[in-house]
Design an enzyme around this catalytic site. Structure first.
Site, short mmCIF file in Angstrom:
data_model
loop_
_atom_site.label_atom_id
_atom_site.label_comp_id
_atom_site.label_asym_id
_atom_site.label_seq_id
_atom_site.Cartn_x
_atom_site.Cartn_y
_atom_site.Cartn_z
N ASP A 191 71.88 54.22 47.24
CA ASP A 191 71.84 53.74 45.86
C ASP A 191 71.37 52.29 45.72
O ASP A 191 72.12 51.41 45.31
CB ASP A 191 73.19 53.95 45.17
CG ASP A 191 74.38 53.58 46.05
OD1 ASP A 191 74.17 53.36 47.25
OD2 ASP A 191 75.49 53.53 45.54
N THR A 192 70.12 52.03 46.06
CA THR A 192 69.43 50.80 45.71
C THR A 192 69.47 50.64 44.19
O THR A 192 69.49 51.62 43.47
CB THR A 192 67.96 50.89 46.18
OG1 THR A 192 67.93 51.01 47.59
CG2 THR A 192 67.16 49.67 45.76
#
Length: 408
Positions: A191-192
């Site tokens: 989850d950038t």
């Protein structure tokens, strides 16, 4: 013209029980970015403000709360691109910087300042040297341990125990202690975070920030820091008259080998947006020879296309992972809209889920544009899943995808 801000909390596997919390965070990021725009700030100001909010949350894999390296430390990647000047600033594997996106922005700004003796200012700094540069350029630094969140430490320790168990011939790994962490880790913690924006002058900008892969090797740099891979912003893209901003997410190694941000930007130039983006992601990512032997192929992107002549903006988000969370808002909106899209388990890594939203010119009510396409037979499997409307509890009220019903 109407400005637009959009943010994402990454493509990966978000826990169903935490989606309400993620939505609240994305709305906060959009609201603060919109305050900047309404106060006279530009697109670069807005994307950095939004990304900073996302970095400060322990729930995201960026800044505070990032995934830990194999050695148990936080090392962050981030970049910012200004579509007006076409400058790009980036940091990779930097320790001890509370908001890597602000350091990337400072590097971007420094490129416009002449240096004595013809010295060339950096566009990309990595490792401890980037932290030193931050401290000497008024970017907040901290002890590296201050960026380690309790959640990240727990996941790190349990992941190491699972690896040791498997190496010792264990039949199966142990489940993570908390149900929501078990759900997220099964799909990979990718989850950038990031943001895209077009401001009132028609200028676009983009930003991306990431703590990288869990248990990565010290010094590893992902796509969030790499030019053309993590983010892209270009006014008058390729001389087309159209401006495009992109922020990517997914497995950095996959995105770097396909220059994913620039790939998405080029696909978004022409009016046939949906078809072009689907074709580009399928041909040049899911079926790319540069990823030979790599499965599953994990990517996501938030794409903002602005046509100044038509006075319209189109927002697209796509992912080959199980879930992706996005939120968007225009200067004409009273509140942001947040939602998650989801891809069926059997299509993860082999199909793309593409969703969209179109915004009209001044005085025009934004109209949702959602395209659906089933996977094709043969090697090209492109599917667009119907957007899932999640229930979110806020103050005793439940929301679905937060989309307000538009008058007919």
């Amino acid at each position: 013209m109407s400005g637009v801000v959009a943010v994402h909390v990454g493509a990966g596997s978000h826990s169903s029980s935490l989606k309400g919390e993620y939505k609240k965070l994305m709305k906060q990021a959009c609201n603060q970015a919109m305050e900047v725009l309404r106060g006279g700030g530009n697109a670069v100001d807005a994307v950095c403000t939004a990304t900073q909010v996302l970095e400060d949350s322990p729930r995201t894999n960026a800044g505070y709360g990032s995934s830990l390296t194999a050695d148990g430390a936080v090392e962050c990647d981030a970049s910012v691109m200004d579509g007006h000047t076409l400058r790009h600033g980036a940091v990779g594997a930097v320790p001890g910087v509370r908001n890597p996106v602000l350091l990337a922005r400072q590097i971007l700004e420094a490129q416009s300042q002449p240096r004595p003796g013809g010295l060339v200012p950096p566009s990309f700094l990595a490792g401890p040297g980037a932290q030193v540069w931050a401290a000497s350029n008024n970017v907040e630094t901290c002890q590296p341990s201050e960026l380690v969140a309790e959640r990240s430490q727990r996941i790190h320790e349990e992941s190491l125990r699972n690896i040791q168990r498997l190496e010792e011939g264990g039949a199966k790994r142990r489940r993570y202690a908390l149900p929501e962490e078990e759900e997220e880790m099964q799909g990979g913690l990718l989850d950038t975070v990031g943001a895209v924006c077009v401001d009132g002058s028609g200028y676009v900008a983009s930003a991306v920030s990431s703590g990288g892969l869990l248990l990565k090797h010290t010094g590893r740099v992902g796509q969030a820091a790499v030019y053309g891979c993590g983010c892209w912003a270009e006014n008058n893209c390729d001389g087309s008259g159209v401006s495009v901003g992109v922020s990517t997410t997914g497995c950095g190694e996959h995105l770097i080998r396909t220059m994913f941000a620039r790939l998405c930007a080029r696909a978004a130039i022409t009016p046939e947006l949906g078809a072009n983006i689907s074709h580009a992601v399928t041909t040049h990512f899911l079926e790319s020879g540069f990823l030979e032997g790599v499965h599953p192929r994990m990517a996501g992107a938030l794409i903002l296309r602005h046509d100044p002549q038509a006075g319209t903006s189109d927002l697209y988000w796509l992912h080959t992972t199980r879930t992706m969370g996005v939120c968007y808002m225009t200067t004409q909106d009273r509140k942001p809209q947040a939602q998650f899209s989801e891809l069926a388990e059997d299509k993860i890594g082999v199909s793309v889920n593409l969703q969209s939203k179109s915004f009209g010119g001044p005085g025009v009510i934004p109209v949702p544009v959602t395209t659906q396409e089933e996977p094709q037979a043969g090697p090209s499997r492109v599917g667009r899943e119907e957007e899932e409307e999640e229930e979110e509890e806020e103050g005793g009220k439940s929301e679905s995808s937060d989309e307000e019903e538009q008058p007919g």
